[in-house]
Design a protein around this motif. Structure first.
Motif, PDB file in Angstrom:
ATOM      1  N   TYR A 123       0.866  -1.180   0.000  1.00  0.00           N
ATOM      2  CA  TYR A 123       0.000   0.000   0.000  1.00  0.00           C
ATOM      3  C   TYR A 123       0.899   1.224   0.000  1.00  0.00           C
ATOM      4  O   TYR A 123       1.395   1.653   1.035  1.00  0.00           O
ATOM      5  N   ASP A 124       1.132   1.787  -1.202  1.00  0.00           N
ATOM      6  CA  ASP A 124       2.091   2.883  -1.298  1.00  0.00           C
ATOM      7  C   ASP A 124       1.386   4.239  -1.279  1.00  0.00           C
ATOM      8  O   ASP A 124       0.159   4.318  -1.220  1.00  0.00           O
ATOM      9  N   PHE A 125       2.191   5.318  -1.336  1.00  0.00           N
ATOM     10  CA  PHE A 125       1.577   6.623  -1.119  1.00  0.00           C
ATOM     11  C   PHE A 125       0.717   7.066  -2.295  1.00  0.00           C
ATOM     12  O   PHE A 125      -0.225   7.833  -2.126  1.00  0.00           O
ATOM     13  N   SER A 126       0.963   6.538  -3.488  1.00  0.00           N
ATOM     14  CA  SER A 126       0.058   6.869  -4.588  1.00  0.00           C
ATOM     15  C   SER A 126      -1.293   6.186  -4.390  1.00  0.00           C
ATOM     16  O   SER A 126      -2.332   6.725  -4.793  1.00  0.00           O
ATOM     17  N   ASP A 127      -1.301   5.016  -3.742  1.00  0.00           N
ATOM     18  CA  ASP A 127      -2.571   4.355  -3.405  1.00  0.00           C
ATOM     19  C   ASP A 127      -3.351   5.173  -2.380  1.00  0.00           C
ATOM     20  O   ASP A 127      -4.580   5.298  -2.458  1.00  0.00           O
ATOM     21  N   VAL A 128      -2.643   5.717  -1.405  1.00  0.00           N
ATOM     22  CA  VAL A 128      -3.307   6.553  -0.402  1.00  0.00           C
ATOM     23  C   VAL A 128      -3.959   7.749  -1.087  1.00  0.00           C
ATOM     24  O   VAL A 128      -5.127   8.087  -0.821  1.00  0.00           O
ATOM     25  N   LEU A 129      -3.209   8.388  -1.978  1.00  0.00           N
ATOM     26  CA  LEU A 129      -3.755   9.551  -2.675  1.00  0.00           C
ATOM     27  C   LEU A 129      -4.960   9.170  -3.532  1.00  0.00           C
ATOM     28  O   LEU A 129      -5.947   9.910  -3.603  1.00  0.00           O
ATOM     29  N   LYS A 130      -4.888   8.013  -4.179  1.00  0.00           N
ATOM     30  CA  LYS A 130      -6.022   7.552  -4.979  1.00  0.00           C
ATOM     31  C   LYS A 130      -7.264   7.365  -4.110  1.00  0.00           C
ATOM     32  O   LYS A 130      -8.382   7.735  -4.493  1.00  0.00           O
ATOM     33  N   ASP A 131      -7.059   6.827  -2.926  1.00  0.00           N
ATOM     34  CA  ASP A 131      -8.187   6.553  -2.028  1.00  0.00           C
ATOM     35  C   ASP A 131      -8.861   7.824  -1.514  1.00  0.00           C
ATOM     36  O   ASP A 131     -10.020   7.779  -1.087  1.00  0.00           O
ATOM     37  N   VAL A 132      -8.137   8.940  -1.541  1.00  0.00           N
ATOM     38  CA  VAL A 132      -8.750  10.194  -1.089  1.00  0.00           C
ATOM     39  C   VAL A 132      -9.146  11.082  -2.272  1.00  0.00           C
ATOM     40  O   VAL A 132      -9.426  12.264  -2.090  1.00  0.00           O
ATOM     41  N   GLY A 133      -9.140  10.494  -3.487  1.00  0.00           N
ATOM     42  CA  GLY A 133      -9.718  11.198  -4.620  1.00  0.00           C
ATOM     43  C   GLY A 133      -8.771  11.754  -5.657  1.00  0.00           C
ATOM     44  O   GLY A 133      -9.201  12.474  -6.563  1.00  0.00           O
ATOM     45  N   TYR A 134      -7.488  11.433  -5.578  1.00  0.00           N
ATOM     46  CA  TYR A 134      -6.532  11.943  -6.553  1.00  0.00           C
ATOM     47  C   TYR A 134      -6.533  11.102  -7.831  1.00  0.00           C
ATOM     48  O   TYR A 134      -6.667   9.878  -7.783  1.00  0.00           O
ATOM     49  N   LYS A 135      -6.327  11.753  -8.980  1.00  0.00           N
ATOM     50  CA  LYS A 135      -5.976  11.077 -10.212  1.00  0.00           C
ATOM     51  C   LYS A 135      -4.466  10.807 -10.197  1.00  0.00           C
ATOM     52  O   LYS A 135      -3.698  11.593  -9.625  1.00  0.00           O
ATOM     53  N   LYS A 136      -4.037   9.720 -10.831  1.00  0.00           N
ATOM     54  CA  LYS A 136      -2.623   9.354 -10.839  1.00  0.00           C
ATOM     55  C   LYS A 136      -2.114   9.343 -12.275  1.00  0.00           C
ATOM     56  O   LYS A 136      -2.657   8.635 -13.130  1.00  0.00           O
ATOM     57  N   LYS A 137      -1.056  10.121 -12.548  1.00  0.00           N
ATOM     58  CA  LYS A 137      -0.524  10.220 -13.892  1.00  0.00           C
ATOM     59  C   LYS A 137       0.992  10.036 -13.863  1.00  0.00           C
ATOM     60  O   LYS A 137       1.696  10.836 -13.240  1.00  0.00           O
ATOM     61  N   TYR A 138       1.465   8.963 -14.497  1.00  0.00           N
ATOM     62  CA  TYR A 138       2.888   8.626 -14.537  1.00  0.00           C
ATOM     63  C   TYR A 138       3.392   8.844 -15.962  1.00  0.00           C
ATOM     64  O   TYR A 138       2.883   8.251 -16.914  1.00  0.00           O
TER      65      TYR A 138
ATOM     66  N   THR B 251      -4.606  15.866  -8.445  1.00  0.00           N
ATOM     67  CA  THR B 251      -3.833  14.997  -9.332  1.00  0.00           C
ATOM     68  C   THR B 251      -2.435  14.777  -8.772  1.00  0.00           C
ATOM     69  O   THR B 251      -1.787  15.719  -8.309  1.00  0.00           O
ATOM     70  N   PHE B 252      -1.990  13.531  -8.842  1.00  0.00           N
ATOM     71  CA  PHE B 252      -0.618  13.182  -8.478  1.00  0.00           C
ATOM     72  C   PHE B 252       0.148  12.865  -9.755  1.00  0.00           C
ATOM     73  O   PHE B 252      -0.223  11.971 -10.513  1.00  0.00           O
ATOM     74  N   PHE B 253       1.216  13.628 -10.020  1.00  0.00           N
ATOM     75  CA  PHE B 253       2.094  13.380 -11.160  1.00  0.00           C
ATOM     76  C   PHE B 253       3.374  12.703 -10.681  1.00  0.00           C
ATOM     77  O   PHE B 253       3.981  13.133  -9.697  1.00  0.00           O
ATOM     78  N   TYR B 254       3.798  11.668 -11.396  1.00  0.00           N
ATOM     79  CA  TYR B 254       5.107  11.063 -11.181  1.00  0.00           C
ATOM     80  C   TYR B 254       5.851  11.169 -12.513  1.00  0.00           C
ATOM     81  O   TYR B 254       5.477  10.540 -13.501  1.00  0.00           O
ATOM     82  N   LEU B 255       6.891  12.003 -12.529  1.00  0.00           N
ATOM     83  CA  LEU B 255       7.669  12.261 -13.736  1.00  0.00           C
ATOM     84  C   LEU B 255       9.107  11.821 -13.495  1.00  0.00           C
ATOM     85  O   LEU B 255       9.738  12.269 -12.538  1.00  0.00           O
ATOM     86  N   HIS B 256       9.619  10.947 -14.345  1.00  0.00           N
ATOM     87  CA  HIS B 256      10.965  10.405 -14.170  1.00  0.00           C
ATOM     88  C   HIS B 256      11.829  10.809 -15.358  1.00  0.00           C
ATOM     89  O   HIS B 256      11.522  10.466 -16.502  1.00  0.00           O
ATOM     90  N   LEU B 257      12.917  11.535 -15.085  1.00  0.00           N
ATOM     91  CA  LEU B 257      13.813  12.043 -16.115  1.00  0.00           C
ATOM     92  C   LEU B 257      15.111  11.242 -16.150  1.00  0.00           C
ATOM     93  O   LEU B 257      15.539  10.697 -15.139  1.00  0.00           O
ATOM     94  N   MET B 258      15.757  11.222 -17.317  1.00  0.00           N
ATOM     95  CA  MET B 258      16.975  10.424 -17.510  1.00  0.00           C
ATOM     96  C   MET B 258      18.174  11.253 -17.988  1.00  0.00           C
ATOM     97  O   MET B 258      19.228  10.691 -18.272  1.00  0.00           O
ATOM     98  N   SER B 259      18.061  12.559 -18.085  1.00  0.00           N
ATOM     99  CA  SER B 259      19.132  13.370 -18.673  1.00  0.00           C
ATOM    100  C   SER B 259      20.464  13.235 -17.943  1.00  0.00           C
ATOM    101  O   SER B 259      21.532  13.299 -18.565  1.00  0.00           O
ATOM    102  N   ALA B 260      20.434  13.055 -16.624  1.00  0.00           N
ATOM    103  CA  ALA B 260      21.678  12.953 -15.861  1.00  0.00           C
ATOM    104  C   ALA B 260      22.204  11.526 -15.803  1.00  0.00           C
ATOM    105  O   ALA B 260      23.269  11.281 -15.240  1.00  0.00           O
ATOM    106  N   HIS B 261      21.473  10.590 -16.380  1.00  0.00           N
ATOM    107  CA  HIS B 261      21.874   9.185 -16.420  1.00  0.00           C
ATOM    108  C   HIS B 261      22.664   8.938 -17.706  1.00  0.00           C
ATOM    109  O   HIS B 261      22.408   9.553 -18.735  1.00  0.00           O
ATOM    110  N   GLN B 262      23.612   8.012 -17.655  1.00  0.00           N
ATOM    111  CA  GLN B 262      24.408   7.743 -18.848  1.00  0.00           C
ATOM    112  C   GLN B 262      23.558   7.279 -20.029  1.00  0.00           C
ATOM    113  O   GLN B 262      23.918   7.509 -21.191  1.00  0.00           O
TER     114      GLN B 262
END
Length: 345
Positions: free
Chosen positions: A43-58, A113-124
């Protein structure tokens, strides 16, 4: 200044990853558990947010089926796009694809809304943009574990610095897109890394092999449009503290199963945090901070047993070159060794 948004960035002075590799560190952040305790169905924190009415966008520029990370994410996600699903001309590991898909979203309709944005510019593996190559010469891809060649250290470090500059530009663009679409009117925005990166310290490069400062030290920045959401603990934190901090900002109780602590609460001296690699030649570590010291006891784990103990005091020895294990107070070393064995044996 270029972000042009109301609010202020706050930071923690020394922030660490629980693991020196993406899969375990990312989901440790989501689940507020040490890497040894993560798995599918938590049960992660995005699940908690979903349960209280948040949209989840990854929206993620890497491929998140790596090591099964996507299986850790809950299935109840409203929008999920990783780099394998980018439309042409955008490619896997290209952060411009994140910008493109973020730009395609409609304006905020006041739906939380909960946004999860993952960037790779600093990764090889991240796509390099020539406009950000200020530091030269640079080597875009260097996957060797060790090298004592000064030229390699220079070129790999330059490539990383160029990647950081590129990442900064993407973060600014993300802020401005979200601001334009109305998502920052009442928002909390966290910027953090998933792991560190060796730049030739101890002649080590890359990540996922070790647990030294360069392997687990990551940025933690928090932007909040709510002036009441202020960090009280800016001394030390780790990834398991992110989710409790988010919920504390929102006034939502933390699940009892979570291990992290809200950084909105005062710093608690004497806390221990646990860190590890997940390779076959595994390294494990406990971090313990006192008023004057930040001790890091490392060990190697093989066949379920710990050996090769090394103790460093990061505050007095930030380069971690002086092993104190045989000279430090015996009561201290035995205490840390006991906790490390309880966690990992």
């Amino acid at each position: 200044d270029g972000l042009n948004v109301r609010g202020q960035l706050q930071k923690v002075d020394y922030f660490t990853s629980t693991c020196s590799e993406s899969t375990c560190s990312i989901y440790s952040t989501f689940s507020s558990r040490a890497a040894s305790g993560i798995g599918e169905g938590l049960y992660d924190f995005s699940d908690v947010l979903k349960d209280v009415g948040y949209k989840k966008k990854y929206i993620l520029s890497a491929r998140h089926d790596y090591n099964g990370l996507d299986k850790f994410y809950s299935k109840d996600i409203d929008l999920y796009i990783d780099g394998t699903e980018f439309d042409e001309p955008y490619m896997l590991y290209e952060d411009e694809g994140v910008i493109h898909h973020l730009d395609q979203l409609g304006k905020s309709n006041d739906q939380a809304t909960f946004f999860y944005l993952h960037l790779m510019s600093a990764h090889q593996l991240g796509k390099n943009i020539p406009a950000f190559n200020e530091y030269k010469p640079f080597k875009e891809l260097f996957l060797d574990k060790h090298s004592d060649d000064p030229y390699v250290k220079e070129t790999v470090s330059n490539a990383y610095d160029n990647g950081v500059r590129q990442t900064d530009s993407y973060i600014e663009r993300i802020f401005n897109i979200l601001k334009e679409k109305g998502y920052l009117n009442d928002a909390i925005f966290f910027i953090l890394g998933d792991h560190g990166e060796g730049m030739g310290e101890r002649n080590n490069f890359a990540h996922s092999y070790f647990l030294f400062h360069e392997d687990i030290s990551i940025p933690f920045l928090m932007f909040s449009s709510n002036d009441d959401c202020r960090l009280m603990n800016i001394r030390y934190g780790t990834q398991i503290d992110v989710a409790p901090t988010v919920l504390d900002c929102l006034g939502i109780p933390k699940p009892n199963s979570w291990q992290g602590k809200s950084l909105l609460q005062p710093y608690q001296q004497g806390r221990m945090t646990y860190h590890q690699t997940i390779r076959e030649e595994q390294e494990v570590m406990v971090v313990y901070e006192t008023e004057k010291n930040l001790y890091k006891l490392m060990a190697s784990k093989k066949a379920g047993k710990l050996s090769n103990f090394r103790l460093f005091d990061f505050k007095s020895d930030p380069n971690e070159t002086s092993n104190l294990y045989s000279t430090a107070d015996r009561e201290l070393t035995e205490k840390l060794k006991m906790h490390l064995m309880e966690e990992f044996e």
